[in-house]
Design a protein around this motif. Structure first.
Motif, mmCIF file in Angstrom:
data_model
loop_
_atom_site.group_PDB
_atom_site.id
_atom_site.type_symbol
_atom_site.label_atom_id
_atom_site.label_comp_id
_atom_site.label_asym_id
_atom_site.label_seq_id
_atom_site.Cartn_x
_atom_site.Cartn_y
_atom_site.Cartn_z
ATOM 1 N N ARG B 47 0.825 -1.212 0.000
ATOM 2 C CA ARG B 47 0.000 0.000 0.000
ATOM 3 C C ARG B 47 0.857 1.259 0.000
ATOM 4 N NH1 ARG B 47 -5.334 -0.273 1.390
ATOM 5 N NH2 ARG B 47 -5.186 1.616 2.627
ATOM 6 N N ALA B 50 1.763 1.729 -3.528
ATOM 7 C CA ALA B 50 0.609 2.218 -4.283
ATOM 8 C C ALA B 50 0.289 3.667 -3.969
ATOM 9 C CB ALA B 50 -0.607 1.342 -3.980
ATOM 10 N N LEU B 52 -1.443 4.385 -1.159
ATOM 11 C CA LEU B 52 -2.643 4.369 -0.324
ATOM 12 C C LEU B 52 -2.276 4.563 1.141
ATOM 13 C CD1 LEU B 52 -4.447 1.364 -2.030
ATOM 14 C CD2 LEU B 52 -5.019 3.786 -2.247
ATOM 15 N N ASP B 71 0.353 11.647 -5.415
ATOM 16 C CA ASP B 71 -0.917 11.018 -5.053
ATOM 17 C C ASP B 71 -1.062 9.649 -5.724
ATOM 18 O OD1 ASP B 71 -3.717 12.208 -3.871
ATOM 19 O OD2 ASP B 71 -4.006 10.589 -5.322
ATOM 20 N N ALA B 72 -1.797 8.770 -5.059
ATOM 21 C CA ALA B 72 -1.981 7.404 -5.579
ATOM 22 C C ALA B 72 -2.458 7.408 -7.026
ATOM 23 C CB ALA B 72 -2.977 6.646 -4.701
ATOM 24 N N ARG B 73 -3.355 8.350 -7.341
ATOM 25 C CA ARG B 73 -3.944 8.310 -8.682
ATOM 26 C C ARG B 73 -2.968 8.743 -9.763
ATOM 27 N NH1 ARG B 73 -6.967 13.760 -9.665
ATOM 28 N NH2 ARG B 73 -7.872 12.659 -11.413
ATOM 29 N N VAL B 77 0.042 3.153 -11.045
ATOM 30 C CA VAL B 77 0.180 1.845 -10.439
ATOM 31 C C VAL B 77 -1.197 1.186 -10.479
ATOM 32 C CG1 VAL B 77 0.412 0.748 -8.188
ATOM 33 C CG2 VAL B 77 2.081 2.460 -8.920
ATOM 34 N N PHE B 81 -6.932 -6.168 -5.709
ATOM 35 C CA PHE B 81 -7.168 -6.298 -4.277
ATOM 36 C C PHE B 81 -7.601 -7.706 -3.927
ATOM 37 C CE2 PHE B 81 -7.467 -1.868 -5.164
ATOM 38 C CZ PHE B 81 -7.067 -1.214 -4.014
ATOM 39 N N ALA B 85 -12.539 -5.858 -5.332
ATOM 40 C CA ALA B 85 -12.902 -4.441 -5.393
ATOM 41 C C ALA B 85 -13.403 -4.022 -6.770
ATOM 42 C CB ALA B 85 -11.724 -3.562 -4.968
ATOM 43 N N PHE B 98 -13.321 1.708 -16.819
ATOM 44 C CA PHE B 98 -13.212 2.803 -15.847
ATOM 45 C C PHE B 98 -11.823 3.459 -15.808
ATOM 46 C CE2 PHE B 98 -13.034 4.613 -11.522
ATOM 47 C CZ PHE B 98 -14.157 5.415 -11.570
ATOM 48 N N PRO B 99 -10.742 2.676 -15.685
ATOM 49 C CA PRO B 99 -9.427 3.340 -15.655
ATOM 50 C C PRO B 99 -9.122 4.107 -16.938
ATOM 51 C CG PRO B 99 -9.203 0.940 -15.627
ATOM 52 C CD PRO B 99 -10.635 1.234 -15.422
ATOM 53 N N MET B 102 -11.155 7.353 -16.726
ATOM 54 C CA MET B 102 -10.615 8.289 -15.741
ATOM 55 C C MET B 102 -9.310 8.905 -16.212
ATOM 56 S SD MET B 102 -12.680 8.670 -13.368
ATOM 57 C CE MET B 102 -14.187 8.235 -14.206
ATOM 58 N N ARG B 103 -8.620 8.202 -17.093
ATOM 59 C CA ARG B 103 -7.350 8.740 -17.570
ATOM 60 C C ARG B 103 -7.504 9.412 -18.927
ATOM 61 N NH1 ARG B 103 -3.322 7.276 -14.047
ATOM 62 N NH2 ARG B 103 -4.164 5.841 -12.527
ATOM 63 N N ARG B 146 -9.035 -5.320 -15.484
ATOM 64 C CA ARG B 146 -9.126 -3.900 -15.182
ATOM 65 C C ARG B 146 -7.749 -3.330 -14.851
ATOM 66 N NH1 ARG B 146 -12.504 -2.138 -10.026
ATOM 67 N NH2 ARG B 146 -10.743 -3.123 -9.047
ATOM 68 N N ARG B 150 -4.786 -0.643 -18.870
ATOM 69 C CA ARG B 150 -4.139 0.637 -19.186
ATOM 70 C C ARG B 150 -2.618 0.544 -19.166
ATOM 71 N NH1 ARG B 150 -2.812 3.013 -14.045
ATOM 72 N NH2 ARG B 150 -3.937 1.891 -12.441
#
Ligand code: ADP
Ligand code: MG
Lengths: 315, 357
Positions: B47, B50, B52, B71-73, B77, B81, B85, B98-99, B102-103, B146, B150
């Motif tokens: 973590r 990552a 987190l 930041d994690a985002r 990486v 999980f 998740a 989704f990734p 978001m990117r 997932r 990316r």
């Protein structure tokens, strides 16, 4: 298997060896044992039935009568037919929808926005207590404070004038939308916290790994909230909104104390209409019919919202 | 596509130290496995990579850049999980998308990437389903898809197979390894299962109570353990560890006499793996004991002996059958006997006793 059979055999054999009187005793005590849980919940159930089912049934019964004090004249569906063509009833229904709808929508948005900022905050315990406070006050007492602030004491009017937003005094009872907004503001203040606390609890109890996954997938906090958290807590939102919605539909205290339906009946909610029919014109059968209509409408609406929310939450 | 370094990383929770002074250098494209018992700080370490979890001390470096403040985002990486998740309200297709969404990857490029990722984990037929309508193994693969879609710099997996049944676990193991080799993404994989670690890893990091006990290739960890903890943790069944005394080139314990390097003496623990023991009927033998249990696995038979106070496990012939309590003599492979300091658990290597194994 063999072991199970053995113990079962032993248990079955035991009563046979007991003498008849003991057997009867044992049977009675087992009946008592079976009834015991029901006895425990009986007071609560009787109480609940007494304050909900009995008056409900009574109202339905009464709605088919023309009630003149002690005289009950059966009129069939006349009360309902009259309601259908009663413009005051429709006005009250519309008022309830407008005032309740706006209040509920604002409360949801504000509570959700606050919950979004608060639920990951280290001070969340403090926030919860602070927000709990308005709910702890007696609604009628709060209504009187609002009455002082909006109408009698002109506090709000004075404040607005001081900061230069208005020139003269605002008559909050003289204008349709001002009068409605006093009811909305009063409801907002007292009941936004209810939704806030439920939303925070829902957001906190969601699977944190999922939020973290979204974080690593590159989502910003607002994006996570919108795409992941909100859909996950959707059933909770629906239940909270239904509860609040039912509560708002029956909005009475603030109307009774603040506006009494003025100006021109534009702030008269259904509850106030029912009250007026029942306790001012003593038209109990008619009031009951209105109450029954409201009950049916509310149940149908609540069913619809909850069902939809839960269905699209799954599969 | 990135080298990861942990420099003197410490993680404290209040007065409790979850990870202490961790130094780790993970090569580009390496498959590194963090192995250790539950609660030893594996997840915490991952973590921190990552983003987190923030290290209390030290630096996390990814691709030559100190990322403590990143930041994690923004670390590029991807993580799988333990509980998968997945986003429960989205279809598998939407989950994998989704990734990308978001990117800000263009809509026109998304579909091909999603389908390729789904094909990689053989999930092409399930894209319309919600996670709730998938089996554990399928959810696992959806989470993998997932993560890979990316092409992240770093791939993190936290006990991704621990919720699957044994059969599925071994087939997923092969898939994960294949995927990692194919994509050539630096991977950190957390597990408490030594078989998973041995089969997957380029290198294994063995941790205990927030401390690294040994870093090495699976072969090194197996045949050259640094201490009794590593020796006892790796191998199934684990290495036999017998406490005794060493003097003048002889190690003795109840029922056991073995030669040892002459410069080792004092309270010593001898270690020998079940598979490096041989049952003998006559002639010289290191160990004598009575049969305590016999466990045929089909592939082989494990024999448990009782010598003095200790139980001792031996891998015997596949069709070997023994009567309980029967006396048995055991010979050790002289090349594969290990000695440890009983007090500290540290391996004692007097001489290069291990020639080419
Ligand atoms: N948020 C936390 N607060 C306090 N202690 C924690 C927290 N997270 C982990 N720990 C502790 O740190 C230790 C290492 O945890 P973890 O990294 O999850 O272990 P592992 O993944 O190896 O099982 C455990 O003893 C755990 O109790
Ligand atoms: Mg863990």
């Amino acid at each position: 298997m063999a072991v199970l059979d053995q113990t079962g055999g032993v248990a079955r054999a035991a009563p046979d060896r007991a003498r008849p009187r003991e057997k009867a005793l044992r049977r009675r005590s087992s009946a008592l044992r079976r009834a015991f849980p029901y006895l425990l919940v009986a007071p609560a159930v009787i109480y609940l039935l007494g304050i909900t089912l009995y008056p409900g049934a009574y109202a339905i019964y009464q709605s088919f009568y023309l009630v003149r004090f002690t005289e009950w004249i059966p009129v069939g569906f006349d009360n309902y037919v009259e309601l259908w063509s009663d413009s005051e009833f429709w006005q009250a229904l519309l008022n309830t929808l407008i005032i309740g709808g706006i209040a509920l929508a604002l409360e949801c948005v504000i509570a959700m926005a606050l919950a979004f900022f608060a639920y990951r905050d280290a001070l969340i315990r403090v926030w919860r207590i602070v927000f709990l406070m308005p709910m702890l006050f007696m609604p009628s007492a709060v209504a009187f404070v609002w009455k002082l602030a909006f109408n009698d004491g002109r506090v709000i009017s004075d404040l607005l004038r001081k900061i230069g937003l208005i020139d003269g005094n605002l008559d909050f009872l003289g204008n349709v939308w001002l009068a409605r907004s006093t009811l909305i503001v009063a409801d907002l203040w007292q009941w936004t916290p209810f939704l806030f606390i439920i939303f925070v609890a829902a957001l906190q109890s969601q699977d944190q790994e999922v939020e973290e996954a979204a974080r690593l997938d590159g989502a910003s906090w607002p994006a996570i909230f919108w795409n992941v958290s909100l859909p996950m807590i959707r059933p909770v939102i629906a239940v909270a909104v239904v509860l609040r919605g039912i509560d708002i539909t029956t909005m009475f205290t603030n109307v009774f104390i603040l506006t009494k339906g003025t100006p021109g009946g534009t702030t008269e909610t259904i509850s106030y209409f029912i009250y007026r029919q029942g306790f001012q014109t003593f038209n109990f059968g008619y009031a009951s019919a209105a109450a029954v209509v409201m009950l049916v409408v509310t149940i149908l609406a609540a069913q619809l919202v909850v069902k939809r929310a839960f269905r699209s939450g799954k599969a | 596509m990135a080298r990861i370094e942990l420099r003197n990383v410490v993680k404290r929770y209040g007065s409790f130290t979850g990870v202490r002074r961790m130094d780790l250098d993970i090569a580009d494209e390496e498959f590194l496995v963090l192995l250790g018992p539950s609660g030893c700080g594996k997840t915490t370490t991952m973590r921190m990579i990552a983003g987190l979890e923030e290290p209390s001390e030290g630096e996390v470096v990814i691709g030559g850049e100190v990322v403590n403040e990143v930041d994690a985002r923004d670390r590029d990486v991807a993580m799988v999980f333990q509980g998968y998740a997945l986003y429960p309200n989205m279809s598998i297709y939407e989950n994998i998308r989704f990734p990308l969404r978001m990117r800000g990857i263009g809509k026109s490029d998304q579909d091909a990437l999603i389908r390729r990722a789904a094909e990689m984990v053989e999930l092409g037929d399930f894209l319309d389903r919600k996670p709730g309508a998938l089996s554990g193994g399928q959810r696992q693969r959806a989470a993998l898809a997932r993560a890979v879609v990316r092409q992240p710099q770093v791939f993190l997996m936290d006990e991704p197979l621990s919720n699957l049944d044994a059969k599925l676990r071994s087939s997923m193991r092969v898939q994960i390894k294949h995927l990692q080799r194919q994509l050539r993404i630096t991977t950190v994989y957390v597990t408490h299962d030594q078989i998973e670690a041995m089969t997957l890893a380029d290198r294994i990091v063995i941790m205990e109570k927030g401390v690294i006990r040994q870093i090495g290739t699976p072969d090194e960890i197996y045949s050259d353990p640094a201490d009794t903890f590593v020796a006892g943790f790796i191998g199934a069944p684990p290495m036999n560890l017998v406490e005794g005394k060493a003097e003048n080139g002889r190690f003795t314990a109840p029922g056991l006499v073995a030669a040892c390097p002459p410069d080792i003496s004092g309270r010593i623990t001898l270690g020998v793996r079940p598979e490096d023991c041989r049952v003998v009927t006559d002639g010289p033998a290191e160990l004598a004991g009575a049969v305590y249990g016999v466990e045929p696995t089909g592939e082989t038979t494990y024999l448990t002996l009782r010598t003095g106070e200790t139980l001792f496990e031996v891998k015997a012939a596949r069709d070997a059958r023994f009567d309980l309590g029967a006396p048995v003599k055991i010979c050790f492979d002289p090349e594969r006997i290990y000695f440890f300091d009983t007090e500290t658990g540290v391996r004692l290597r007097a001489q290069p006793q291990r020639s080419a194994a």
